[in-house]
Design a protein around this motif. Structure first.
Motif, mmCIF file in Angstrom:
data_model
loop_
_atom_site.group_PDB
_atom_site.id
_atom_site.type_symbol
_atom_site.label_atom_id
_atom_site.label_comp_id
_atom_site.label_asym_id
_atom_site.label_seq_id
_atom_site.Cartn_x
_atom_site.Cartn_y
_atom_site.Cartn_z
ATOM 1 N N LEU A 160 12.299 -1.342 7.420
ATOM 2 C CA LEU A 160 12.669 -2.785 7.589
ATOM 3 C C LEU A 160 11.549 -3.233 8.893
ATOM 4 O O LEU A 160 11.166 -4.216 8.643
ATOM 5 C CB LEU A 160 14.074 -2.615 8.082
ATOM 6 N N VAL A 161 11.285 -2.465 9.718
ATOM 7 C CA VAL A 161 10.357 -3.166 10.693
ATOM 8 C C VAL A 161 8.822 -2.921 10.344
ATOM 9 O O VAL A 161 8.192 -4.036 10.512
ATOM 10 C CB VAL A 161 10.472 -2.141 12.133
ATOM 11 N N ALA A 162 8.765 -2.272 9.585
ATOM 12 C CA ALA A 162 7.136 -1.885 8.940
ATOM 13 C C ALA A 162 6.752 -3.221 8.104
ATOM 14 O O ALA A 162 5.598 -3.495 8.187
ATOM 15 C CB ALA A 162 6.940 -0.592 8.065
ATOM 16 N N GLU A 163 7.625 -3.659 7.405
ATOM 17 C CA GLU A 163 7.394 -4.906 6.614
ATOM 18 C C GLU A 163 7.267 -5.942 7.525
ATOM 19 O O GLU A 163 6.410 -7.249 7.079
ATOM 20 C CB GLU A 163 8.690 -5.144 5.773
ATOM 21 N N ARG A 164 7.525 -6.075 8.742
ATOM 22 C CA ARG A 164 7.313 -7.283 9.670
ATOM 23 C C ARG A 164 6.193 -7.179 10.773
ATOM 24 O O ARG A 164 5.818 -8.030 11.245
ATOM 25 C CB ARG A 164 8.889 -7.658 10.151
ATOM 26 N N ASP A 165 6.129 -5.764 11.307
ATOM 27 C CA ASP A 165 5.364 -5.517 12.394
ATOM 28 C C ASP A 165 4.966 -4.011 12.112
ATOM 29 O O ASP A 165 5.576 -3.200 12.816
ATOM 30 C CB ASP A 165 5.931 -5.749 13.491
ATOM 31 N N ALA B 205 11.056 -10.717 17.680
ATOM 32 C CA ALA B 205 10.487 -11.417 16.626
ATOM 33 C C ALA B 205 10.802 -10.589 15.315
ATOM 34 O O ALA B 205 11.465 -11.455 14.249
ATOM 35 C CB ALA B 205 9.036 -11.559 16.728
ATOM 36 N N VAL B 206 11.112 -9.453 15.363
ATOM 37 C CA VAL B 206 11.518 -8.763 14.109
ATOM 38 C C VAL B 206 12.895 -8.830 14.219
ATOM 39 O O VAL B 206 13.458 -9.082 12.910
ATOM 40 C CB VAL B 206 11.052 -7.044 14.508
ATOM 41 N N GLN B 207 13.626 -8.687 15.378
ATOM 42 C CA GLN B 207 15.029 -8.864 15.001
ATOM 43 C C GLN B 207 15.404 -10.295 14.562
ATOM 44 O O GLN B 207 16.469 -10.413 13.719
ATOM 45 C CB GLN B 207 15.657 -8.869 16.560
ATOM 46 N N GLY B 208 14.841 -11.334 15.009
ATOM 47 C CA GLY B 208 15.095 -12.823 14.333
ATOM 48 C C GLY B 208 14.777 -12.770 13.040
ATOM 49 O O GLY B 208 15.523 -13.478 12.357
ATOM 50 N N ALA B 209 13.650 -12.088 12.468
ATOM 51 C CA ALA B 209 13.445 -12.281 11.065
ATOM 52 C C ALA B 209 14.383 -11.566 10.321
ATOM 53 O O ALA B 209 14.786 -12.001 8.964
ATOM 54 C CB ALA B 209 12.081 -11.593 10.812
ATOM 55 N N LEU B 210 15.322 -10.577 10.743
ATOM 56 C CA LEU B 210 16.293 -9.798 10.091
ATOM 57 C C LEU B 210 17.638 -10.534 10.692
ATOM 58 O O LEU B 210 18.887 -9.859 10.018
ATOM 59 C CB LEU B 210 16.118 -8.361 10.480
ATOM 60 N N ALA B 211 17.821 -11.227 11.545
ATOM 61 C CA ALA B 211 19.146 -11.735 11.747
ATOM 62 C C ALA B 211 19.906 -12.356 10.636
ATOM 63 O O ALA B 211 19.624 -13.023 9.710
ATOM 64 C CB ALA B 211 18.818 -13.277 12.735
ATOM 65 N N GLY B 212 21.021 -11.711 10.724
ATOM 66 C CA GLY B 212 22.078 -12.006 9.803
ATOM 67 C C GLY B 212 21.956 -11.205 8.147
ATOM 68 O O GLY B 212 22.883 -11.319 7.397
#
Length: 388
Positions: A164-169, A213-220
């Motif tokens: 999940l994180v690797a897709e964003r950072d 930034a990663v948490q915000g992209a995955l929020a909700g």
């Protein structure tokens, strides 16, 4: 704080004898690398520490005389002392909650699997850490240095949050080389550098901003494959700790009432690392990589900040908090991160109490000293935070 080690040595299912006690350079019970290295030297054959059997003295996972079960790859030529019957029974009797990596022959089987997954000849391994939650091995392989992490099935399978994180950072997480998610076994590429226990304020603030930034992209997001530990689950999750911890009747009642107030505080549920302190960051002076994703879950984002700042001095804690609040105001316009953080602080401690009790309920009794006092301590910390 001095630690000494006493080893009950076995080969396969045969108990061969007792070695030690001898001093160990580091105090931490889970730091079994130096113990295995000394045992291998004294026994004249590769030795692996399987688990903690008992502790006399010491405190907070460190110091005292620690008795371990140790497996040796070949019958040693040195004479070993006789094992007292009570210790022999502790080693030979099975237990339903024993860690799979604490069983004789288990590490050798995983090394055989790793050899099939990695290029070149079979890797040479060094034991780094073993305790009730994980076994960590360093493998020197044809692919370079590789880390083998073997966790417990009541923890998160690390490839899930890492993906999940690797897709964003991508740089924020280690590279997964191979995995057996159902068994919680993962091979990870080496991350150059050092653990960031002494990270400065700038590095801490920058890492917090990257993570938010990663948490915000995955929020909700639903985040399948991760435990659901949102604030509204807290009353249910804390029940077992309230029943089992050494608390007064008044403390139990106040803690239960506090759990019933759990709310999100205006920030969305998202991916939470679960142990977001700087010792789980690794780098060589530039941006860091975050390690140890076995506690990852869907929950309140303030939990990671609160985990981080409890280990920092006031100046670095202020830098982390300022960066976190600014990043969340950007991620969720109109939010009030400071208010959300204040609301979350006592609930964070209740969540930790529930987690530690979860550990205690899923590990065998001999390894309970790692976490025995933690649920009550965290509940009392929650009550103290709620009254300030």
């Amino acid at each position: 704080m001095q630690r000494t080690a006493r080893l009950i040595v076995s080969r396969g299912r045969e108990v061969l004898g007792q070695l030690g006690p001898f001093p160990v350079a580091t105090p931490w019970w889970a730091d079994t690398g130096p113990v295995a290295a000394r045992a291998s030297l004294l026994l004249g054959a590769p030795a692996t520490v399987l688990r903690l059997v008992s502790v006399s003295g010491g405190e907070r996972m460190a110091g005292g005389e620690v008795t371990y079960h140790c497996e040796v790859a070949a019958r040693p030529e040195v004479a070993l002392a006789e094992v007292p019957p009570v210790l022999k029974k502790a080693v030979t009797d099975p237990h339903p909650l024993r860690a799979p990596f604490a069983e004789p022959g288990a590490v050798a089987q995983v090394l055989a699997w790793a050899a099939a997954e990695l290029p070149g000849p079979p890797p040479v391994f060094t034991q780094v850490k073993t305790w009730n939650l994980s076994c960590v091995l360093r493998l020197d392989s044809g692919a370079g240095p590789v880390w083998c992490k073997w966790g417990r099935t009541f923890e998160t399978a690390e490839p899930v949050p890492i993906a999940l994180v690797a897709e964003r950072d991508p740089g924020l997480v280690p590279q997964v080389l191979a995995a057996r998610p159902a068994d919680r076994i993962t091979l990870l590429a080496e991350v150059p550098g050092e653990d960031c226990w002494d990270a400065g304020a700038d590095l801490i603030a920058g890492t917090v901003r990257r993570w938010v930034a990663v948490q915000g992209a995955l929020a909700g997001a639903d985040l399948p494959g991760l435990p659901r530990w949102e604030p509204e689950t807290l009353p249910r999750r804390i029940e077992r700790a309230l029943a089992a911890a050494a608390l007064t009747k008044d403390e139990r009642a106040r803690a239960a009432q506090l759990a019933d107030t759990a709310v999100a505080g205006g920030l969305p549920a998202t991916l939470v690392h679960g142990d977001f302190h700087s010792g789980n960051w690794r780098g060589d002076g530039g941006p860091v990589t975050i390690l140890d994703w076995t506690g990852a879950h869907r929950g309140h984002p303030a939990d990671d900040l609160l985990t981080l700042v409890r280990r920092l001095d006031p100046d670095r804690a202020a830098a982390a908090t300022g960066a976190w609040c600014a990043a969340w105001r950007e991620a969720v316009p109109g939010s009030d991160p400071e208010a959300a953080l204040a609301t979350a602080r006592p609930l964070f401690h209740l969540g930790k109490a529930a987690l530690y009790q979860h550990f205690l309920d899923h590990i065998e009794p001999s390894e309970r000293p790692y976490h025995e006092p933690d649920p009550a301590a965290e509940i009392r910390a929650a009550l103290a935070a709620s009254s300030t």
